[in-house]
Design an enzyme around this catalytic site. Structure first.
Site, PDB file in Angstrom:
ATOM      1  CE  LYS A 137       4.590   6.294 -19.084  1.00  0.00           C
ATOM      2  NZ  LYS A 137       5.320   5.016 -18.889  1.00  0.00           N
ATOM      3  CB  ALA A 176       7.013  11.989 -21.869  1.00  0.00           C
ATOM      4  CG  ASP A 196      15.309   1.080 -16.118  1.00  0.00           C
ATOM      5  OD1 ASP A 196      16.342   0.951 -15.419  1.00  0.00           O
ATOM      6  OD2 ASP A 196      14.789   2.183 -16.374  1.00  0.00           O
TER       7      ASP A 196
END
Length: 335
Positions: free
Chosen positions: A32, A15, A125
């Site tokens: 992204k 990515a 996260d």
């Protein structure tokens, strides 16, 4: 959306993140991108972000699929964060941030978590590099590990994992609160919440200990941490309760970056854990790989302030008995 891709500002194995501009409005945003065949995580992030609307969550701008160099590419458009990440601010702070700034950023993260949890979403996260700063406001980003509450998948960054997550038991709202506490330690100390990387995962899982509180924090700040870092997840405060703690009360909402020449990058070497510069400051691996690395490398000499490890979900690894066996195999003493 009719847009033009600019230069790449972060990349990883599958990515990349680019600056982009709308041809119609001239607005700048971030994109992204991943090859369509390898974009499952990015598509999951798109589905989550498209349902969110909060000033404490990085803004969603849309998605599309383009054909570039004869390959189909999935593109996720998100809000541009010119102040970089919270990790950027920590490094600019030269070893820790002032408590006023810590309180302001923590309040923003807690509000974002409260919003996510009210919608049944676990981020999984939370850490400095996954919090972006826009005009001094902290916004939660990187939903590559996020999931609906109750899903069995486990992911995230080992040094920020709650004990129950490190044991492979569960990863619910309380795990995000533990990670918030670890992020406060990161802001206050300028380094990771745990000092010895080689034995950290086992220590988190089985020692019954919490990370050491930074001496620089006030008693009120340490009390706040004590509510986040309770080993028993049932006894941790919720994000909603934390917002009523005096540590987050009476905060002046001024610009907290304190840096007029802050970077224009939208991320700290990557807005999400797998998007990185070639220096490999961030890596992905499952728990099997983690323990092999512990055994074969002088991992305790690494600079763990920056070298985060992110484990994505879906690895189908038994984190419980296997983790204990590997800990004992390496000679780690567990209480």
């Amino acid at each position: 959306m009719d847009w033009t891709r600019g230069h790449i500002i972060g990349h990883g194995a599958s990515a990349a993140v680019s600056i982009a501009i709308s041809r119609l409005s001239g607005d700048v945003f971030a994109v992204k991108s991943a090859e369509l065949s390898r974009s499952e995580s990015l598509q999951r992030e798109q589905r989550i972000l498209s349902c969110l609307d909060s000033p404490h969550i990085i803004g969603y701008r849309g998605f599309d699929i383009s054909v570039e160099n004869s390959r189909a590419v999935f593109n996720l458009m998100i809000e541009h964060a010119p102040d970089g990440s919270l990790s950027d601010a920590i490094r600019r702070g030269g070893g820790g941030l002032p408590e006023a700034a810590i309180r302001g950023y923590t309040q923003g993260i807690a509000k974002g978590l409260d919003y996510l949890h009210s919608r049944g979403i676990v981020h999984c996260d939370i850490k400095g590099s996954n919090v972006l700063l826009v005009g001094g406001a902290a916004k939660i980003a990187d939903f590559g590990c996020a999931k609906a509450a109750g899903e069995s998948a486990i992911g995230g960054t080992p040094l920020f994992m709650a004990p129950e997550v490190a044991r492979g038991e569960e990863q619910g709202f309380a795990a995000d609160v533990w990670a918030l506490g670890c992020t406060v330690i990161e802001m206050a100390s300028g380094r990771s919440p745990w000092p010895n990387a080689a034995e950290t995962l086992c220590r988190i899982a089985y020692s019954g200990e919490a990370p050491e509180f930074p001496a620089s924090l006030s008693e009120m700040g340490k009390d706040f941490l004590s509510k986040c870092l309770r080993v028993d997840p049932r006894k941790r405060w919720t994000a909603e309760e934390l917002l009523r703690h005096p540590f987050l009360g009476d905060i002046q909402h001024e610009k907290l970056t304190g840096d007029s020449d802050s970077p224009t990058s939208i991320l700290d070497r990557g807005i999400w854990s797998s998007v990185e510069e070639p220096s490999h400051d961030s890596i992905e691996m499952n728990f099997e790989d983690f323990f092999e690395l512990c055994k074969n490398s002088r991992i305790d000499k690494w600079d763990w302030t920056e070298r985060w490890m992110t484990i994505r979900d879906g690895e189908n690894v038994d984190f419980g008995s296997e983790s204990r066996f590997r800990c004992e195999e390496q000679g780690f003493l567990l209480s």
